[in-house]
Design a protein around this motif. Structure first.
Motif, short mmCIF file in Angstrom:
data_model
loop_
_atom_site.label_atom_id
_atom_site.label_comp_id
_atom_site.label_asym_id
_atom_site.label_seq_id
_atom_site.Cartn_x
_atom_site.Cartn_y
_atom_site.Cartn_z
N GLY A 290 0.82 -1.20 0.00
CA GLY A 290 0.00 0.00 0.00
C GLY A 290 0.85 1.25 0.00
O GLY A 290 2.08 1.20 -0.15
N CYS B 295 -6.13 1.90 1.57
CA CYS B 295 -5.14 1.23 2.41
C CYS B 295 -5.37 1.58 3.88
O CYS B 295 -5.29 0.71 4.75
N PRO C 224 -4.89 -1.07 -2.04
CA PRO C 224 -3.98 -2.09 -1.52
C PRO C 224 -4.01 -3.34 -2.40
O PRO C 224 -4.99 -3.61 -3.08
#
Length: 94
Positions: free
Chosen positions: A12, A19, A63
């Protein structure tokens, strides 16, 4: 604990709102205990940046989870992460 045992990593960036939300679902105690070891900072300016590794991984976005050697982009629920790590551990045991 299965997530950690599966060797999972979350890639991330500090500026990524998805994230941030993904980290928050673990709660502060679990994040400190487990996620802080699994998290890979990809932003060049981020603390502990591993931008070169992230670039080599050719991540589809943030992410992105790496579990059992496979990449899983996007936010995941705890149930999804548990399922993915269980599958990875079962496949690793074969």
């Amino acid at each position: 604990a299965r997530l950690e045992a599966s060797g999972a990593r979350m890639f991330g960036a500090y500026w990524c709102s998805h994230c941030f939300h993904q980290k928050e679902i673990f709660g502060a105690e679990a994040y400190d205990r487990y996620m802080s070891k699994m998290y890979v900072e990809c932003a060049k300016e981020g603390e502990g940046s591993q931008a070169d590794l992230c670039r080599r991984m050719d991540l589809p976005g943030y992410p992105t989870w790496q579990i059992g050697g496979e990449l899983f982009p996007g936010e995941k629920t705890l149930a999804e992460l548990d399922e993915l790590s269980t599958i990875a551990l079962e496949e690793g045991a074969r």
